[in-house]
Design a protein around this motif. Sequence first.
Motif, mmCIF file in Angstrom:
data_model
loop_
_atom_site.group_PDB
_atom_site.id
_atom_site.type_symbol
_atom_site.label_atom_id
_atom_site.label_comp_id
_atom_site.label_asym_id
_atom_site.label_seq_id
_atom_site.Cartn_x
_atom_site.Cartn_y
_atom_site.Cartn_z
ATOM 1 N N PRO A 58 39.983 18.225 -4.118
ATOM 2 C CA PRO A 58 40.298 17.494 -2.880
ATOM 3 C C PRO A 58 40.851 18.403 -1.779
ATOM 4 O O PRO A 58 42.055 18.563 -1.615
ATOM 5 N N LEU A 59 39.940 18.980 -1.011
ATOM 6 C CA LEU A 59 40.350 19.807 0.118
ATOM 7 C C LEU A 59 40.791 18.909 1.273
ATOM 8 O O LEU A 59 40.209 17.838 1.475
ATOM 9 N N PRO A 60 41.769 19.346 2.047
ATOM 10 C CA PRO A 60 42.098 18.579 3.257
ATOM 11 C C PRO A 60 40.967 18.728 4.273
ATOM 12 O O PRO A 60 40.141 19.631 4.153
ATOM 13 N N LEU A 61 40.928 17.833 5.252
ATOM 14 C CA LEU A 61 39.994 18.058 6.351
ATOM 15 C C LEU A 61 40.381 19.371 7.005
ATOM 16 O O LEU A 61 41.560 19.705 7.111
ATOM 17 N N LEU A 62 39.376 20.124 7.407
ATOM 18 C CA LEU A 62 39.613 21.477 7.892
ATOM 19 C C LEU A 62 40.590 21.507 9.069
ATOM 20 O O LEU A 62 40.344 20.923 10.114
ATOM 21 N N ASP A 63 41.687 22.187 8.846
ATOM 22 C CA ASP A 63 42.658 22.488 9.888
ATOM 23 C C ASP A 63 42.846 24.004 9.919
ATOM 24 O O ASP A 63 42.657 24.641 10.944
ATOM 25 N N ARG A 64 43.151 24.574 8.752
ATOM 26 C CA ARG A 64 43.286 26.024 8.621
ATOM 27 C C ARG A 64 42.326 26.504 7.549
ATOM 28 O O ARG A 64 42.261 25.943 6.461
ATOM 29 N N MET A 65 41.565 27.547 7.872
ATOM 30 C CA MET A 65 40.663 28.132 6.890
ATOM 31 C C MET A 65 41.483 28.833 5.807
ATOM 32 O O MET A 65 42.645 29.205 6.022
ATOM 33 N N TYR A 66 40.860 29.062 4.675
ATOM 34 C CA TYR A 66 41.510 29.744 3.557
ATOM 35 C C TYR A 66 42.104 31.079 3.996
ATOM 36 O O TYR A 66 43.237 31.417 3.652
ATOM 37 N N LYS A 67 41.378 31.827 4.800
ATOM 38 C CA LYS A 67 41.838 33.152 5.222
ATOM 39 C C LYS A 67 43.040 33.090 6.165
ATOM 40 O O LYS A 67 43.690 34.098 6.400
ATOM 41 N N GLU A 68 43.345 31.913 6.703
ATOM 42 C CA GLU A 68 44.471 31.779 7.626
ATOM 43 C C GLU A 68 45.800 31.521 6.918
ATOM 44 O O GLU A 68 46.839 31.439 7.565
ATOM 45 N N TYR A 69 45.745 31.412 5.601
ATOM 46 C CA TYR A 69 46.970 31.282 4.805
ATOM 47 C C TYR A 69 47.403 32.666 4.330
ATOM 48 O O TYR A 69 46.565 33.514 4.031
ATOM 49 N N ALA A 70 48.689 32.865 4.227
ATOM 50 C CA ALA A 70 49.192 34.098 3.618
ATOM 51 C C ALA A 70 48.810 34.078 2.141
ATOM 52 O O ALA A 70 48.674 32.997 1.544
ATOM 53 N N PRO A 71 48.601 35.252 1.524
ATOM 54 C CA PRO A 71 48.240 35.287 0.096
ATOM 55 C C PRO A 71 49.213 34.459 -0.747
ATOM 56 O O PRO A 71 50.425 34.575 -0.610
ATOM 57 N N GLY A 72 48.612 33.580 -1.575
ATOM 58 C CA GLY A 72 49.409 32.745 -2.468
ATOM 59 C C GLY A 72 49.948 31.474 -1.842
ATOM 60 O O GLY A 72 50.614 30.687 -2.514
ATOM 61 N N GLU A 73 49.664 31.214 -0.570
ATOM 62 C CA GLU A 73 50.213 30.033 0.097
ATOM 63 C C GLU A 73 49.190 28.937 0.370
ATOM 64 O O GLU A 73 49.543 27.875 0.863
ATOM 65 N N ALA A 74 47.926 29.179 0.070
ATOM 66 C CA ALA A 74 46.907 28.137 0.279
ATOM 67 C C ALA A 74 47.137 27.012 -0.728
ATOM 68 O O ALA A 74 47.618 27.243 -1.847
ATOM 69 N N PRO A 75 46.797 25.772 -0.360
ATOM 70 C CA PRO A 75 46.915 24.662 -1.320
ATOM 71 C C PRO A 75 46.108 24.964 -2.592
ATOM 72 O O PRO A 75 45.068 25.630 -2.537
ATOM 73 N N GLU A 76 46.564 24.444 -3.716
ATOM 74 C CA GLU A 76 45.945 24.750 -5.016
ATOM 75 C C GLU A 76 44.452 24.464 -5.058
ATOM 76 O O GLU A 76 43.680 25.307 -5.526
ATOM 77 N N PRO A 77 43.963 23.310 -4.553
ATOM 78 C CA PRO A 77 42.509 23.090 -4.603
ATOM 79 C C PRO A 77 41.729 24.143 -3.813
ATOM 80 O O PRO A 77 40.655 24.569 -4.229
ATOM 81 N N MET A 78 42.276 24.571 -2.694
ATOM 82 C CA MET A 78 41.617 25.577 -1.864
ATOM 83 C C MET A 78 41.580 26.926 -2.582
ATOM 84 O O MET A 78 40.579 27.627 -2.561
ATOM 85 N N GLU A 79 42.679 27.267 -3.239
ATOM 86 C CA GLU A 79 42.756 28.519 -3.999
ATOM 87 C C GLU A 79 41.783 28.485 -5.176
ATOM 88 O O GLU A 79 41.099 29.466 -5.469
#
Length: 196
Positions: free
Chosen positions: A48-69
């Motif tokens: 269950p990804l959120p609707l796109l607000d921030r791309m995966y690459k826009e998160y600091a390493p280790g801070e992306a939501p678990e489904p995205m990671e």
Amino acid sequence: MAADPLQILVLYGSVRTQRRGIGLARLLVRAIEARGHGARLADAAEIPLPLLDRMYKEYAPGEAPEPMERLAGMIRSADAVVVVSGEYNHGIPPALKNMLDHYLEEWFFKPAGIACYSAGRYGGVRAAMQLRMTLAELGMPTISTLLPVPQVQDAVTPEGEDRTPFLAKAMDKFLADLAFWAEAARARKSEAGTPY
């Protein structure tokens, strides 16, 4: 079984309650494994990804939501991708577009095959043409062979049972084409890396 089997990600992006393409995605996973490759199913209903607000690459390493990671890891480990798409109003499902758009560099230089479907007789080919443009922009060359499945509700059960006289032969050609390009891309990356 090959000494170093390909790893193929099957990406399925419908979250509708009565979705019918999940059977095609499951059938493809089994067909890929039967050819001696590894296959993983990335199902939008289970990631269950959120609707796109921030791309995966826009998160600091280790801070992306678990489904995205989790999906990022599946993409990175894949040699090739099979995108399974329905046709919604002549386009691709919104959940599939959302899955694709969360990532960019993770998709680069991964050959992709398009398996499309619809409840009608055209087998989702109008969505597939739009999908070719999106995949190209994401750095994924698509194979020339398309796998359209018309009247998917009659062609494949939700569990992934083939009910047609044509699908097994079509899948064999489709997966042979994908494996050829995936093996070529993997060999080239191993020898010389990627251009960027």
